[in-house]
Motif scaffolding. Sequence first.
Motif, PDB file in Angstrom:
ATOM      1  N   ILE A  18       0.836  -1.205   0.000  1.00 44.75           N
ATOM      2  CA  ILE A  18       0.000   0.000   0.000  1.00 44.75           C
ATOM      3  C   ILE A  18       0.870   1.253   0.000  1.00 44.75           C
ATOM      4  N   CYS A  19       1.916   1.272   0.814  1.00 50.64           N
ATOM      5  CA  CYS A  19       2.825   2.427   0.867  1.00 50.64           C
ATOM      6  C   CYS A  19       3.524   2.642  -0.470  1.00 50.64           C
ATOM      7  N   SER A  22       0.958   4.052  -2.998  1.00 51.62           N
ATOM      8  CA  SER A  22       0.658   5.451  -2.658  1.00 51.62           C
ATOM      9  C   SER A  22       1.804   6.366  -3.054  1.00 51.62           C
ATOM     10  N   GLY A  23       3.010   5.957  -2.743  1.00 54.78           N
ATOM     11  CA  GLY A  23       4.187   6.758  -3.099  1.00 54.78           C
ATOM     12  C   GLY A  23       4.323   6.926  -4.594  1.00 54.78           C
ATOM     13  N   CYS A  25       1.890   6.801  -6.820  1.00 56.34           N
ATOM     14  CA  CYS A  25       0.812   7.701  -7.268  1.00 56.34           C
ATOM     15  C   CYS A  25       1.166   9.162  -6.995  1.00 56.34           C
ATOM     16  N   ILE A  26       1.668   9.446  -5.813  1.00 56.00           N
ATOM     17  CA  ILE A  26       2.056  10.822  -5.469  1.00 56.00           C
ATOM     18  C   ILE A  26       3.169  11.299  -6.388  1.00 56.00           C
TER      19      ILE A  26
END
Length: 154
Positions: A18-19, A22-23, A25-26
Amino acid sequence: MMKFFSNKMSLIIICFTICMISGLCIYKISTKDGFSNIEIVEVNGYVSIENLDGDITKADNNMYIYVGDTLKVENNGYARLKIAHKKYIKLRGNTKIIVNKMSANDTKVELTLVKGSVESELGEDVYNNTSYKILSPDFSVVDNKNIDKTQIEY
């Protein structure tokens, strides 16, 4: 004991995944061509940012302004903004702008000049620029040593 270790390891792997997603995507969002924010690269004098909620913050170097924000430059100060890669504008004293639009899908950042002046550092036309569009009630342009300037006086 093995079941506990297996559940704990599964949880760690899921959290890590998940991390990472998310990273990624950012990172992708922040490096897209287009406009996700405007950076204030230089401030001289008192400059403030008012957001849509009415909260006012004193602007400083390396801060960002976003859609809906109002930037005010007081008296003899100025603010230098990075609109896009190697594209800068300067707001002189007694200037107020509102950020209308800014997204990776649009070709321009759109600003409303409420009062004051906006200068292009490259001598580009502030109305037909490929990186930004400035709206104002008065469309007078003054050329000063190859620097196009939008000037509204109240």
